[in-house]
Scaffold this active site. Sequence first.
Site, PDB file in Angstrom:
ATOM      1  N   GLU A 172       0.836  -1.201   0.000  1.00 56.26           N
ATOM      2  CA  GLU A 172       0.000   0.000   0.000  1.00 56.26           C
ATOM      3  C   GLU A 172       0.870   1.251   0.000  1.00 56.26           C
ATOM      4  O   GLU A 172       1.874   1.325   0.713  1.00 56.26           O
ATOM      5  CB  GLU A 172      -0.885  -0.015   1.244  1.00 56.26           C
ATOM      6  CG  GLU A 172      -1.788   1.202   1.399  1.00 56.26           C
ATOM      7  CD  GLU A 172      -2.575   1.180   2.703  1.00 56.26           C
ATOM      8  OE1 GLU A 172      -3.597   1.864   2.768  1.00 56.26           O
ATOM      9  OE2 GLU A 172      -2.153   0.484   3.652  1.00 56.26           O
ATOM     10  N   LYS A 199      -9.732   2.780  -2.169  1.00 59.02           N
ATOM     11  CA  LYS A 199      -9.899   2.099  -0.885  1.00 59.02           C
ATOM     12  C   LYS A 199     -11.221   2.496  -0.243  1.00 59.02           C
ATOM     13  O   LYS A 199     -11.493   3.676  -0.023  1.00 59.02           O
ATOM     14  CB  LYS A 199      -8.731   2.461   0.027  1.00 59.02           C
ATOM     15  CG  LYS A 199      -8.709   1.746   1.372  1.00 59.02           C
ATOM     16  CD  LYS A 199      -7.463   2.149   2.143  1.00 59.02           C
ATOM     17  CE  LYS A 199      -7.352   1.442   3.486  1.00 59.02           C
ATOM     18  NZ  LYS A 199      -6.140   1.877   4.223  1.00 59.02           N
ATOM     19  N   CYS A 212      -5.434  -2.962   2.378  1.00 53.77           N
ATOM     20  CA  CYS A 212      -5.165  -2.995   3.816  1.00 53.77           C
ATOM     21  C   CYS A 212      -6.412  -3.184   4.687  1.00 53.77           C
ATOM     22  O   CYS A 212      -6.932  -4.292   4.806  1.00 53.77           O
ATOM     23  CB  CYS A 212      -4.398  -1.730   4.198  1.00 53.77           C
ATOM     24  SG  CYS A 212      -3.450  -1.883   5.740  1.00 53.77           S
TER      25      CYS A 212
END
Length: 253
Positions: free
Chosen positions: A40, A106, A140
């Site tokens: 990330e 995200k 993540c």
Amino acid sequence: MELRIALCQCDIAWEQPARNLARLEPMVAAAEADVVLLPELFATGFTLDPAGVAEGAGGAVVTALRRWTARYGKAVAGSVAVAENGRFYNRMYFVKPSGEFIGYDKRHLFAPGGEARQYTPGDSRAVVEYGGVRFLLLVCYDLRFPVWSRCRGDYDAILCCASWPAPRREVWRTLLRARAIENQCYAAGANRVGDDPAARYAGDSALVDFKGRTMAEAGGGERILTGVFDTEALAAFREKFPAWRDADEFVLK
């Protein structure tokens, strides 16, 4: 169909995109794989000041990824800080050797760490087909949310890029396997190592099969981890043990 996957577990120089790209290109070049997954925010580290480093959708980092994929003949994925219409996004790109790239913003921003104050969440999932394998893209903290990650017959493997801190390393290891088991899919998680101003990172990048078995795990330190995803073996297991048929119906709002 078999596809070889490589995870680049690396340290990241804090907010130094040019330096990070220069260090990562040799790793991408050396990876004996069809798809290479980076951590990330691999170009900057997990910065909460994106204004200083974020770039437009066609910026230097994506340009570098497109150059690498064309030069080395492999797809590359990982997330980047992106500035767009006055907002910032933690955007995961999947770049193909053809130059085509797909972006996923995200969805679940890490509010306890302040990410939600600086970035805008995405509102849609992204599934990318490459080499006969369908990949769900996650970044993540997304890994903690099983409803968002639920397979609806639309993917074969999860690609998750991460900056997952060392104190929660067992959570990372457990969730990768949980997502693989419950979705009867492969899972690939690329985490970073090293330190930034806020955290220490232990790595533990891993490739997990559709039964939740560890195919390969990196532990600590910089390294390239590789493995093979076999869609025929996956299909045979899903047919033999069709838990997916009993999945609950739901609607995301």
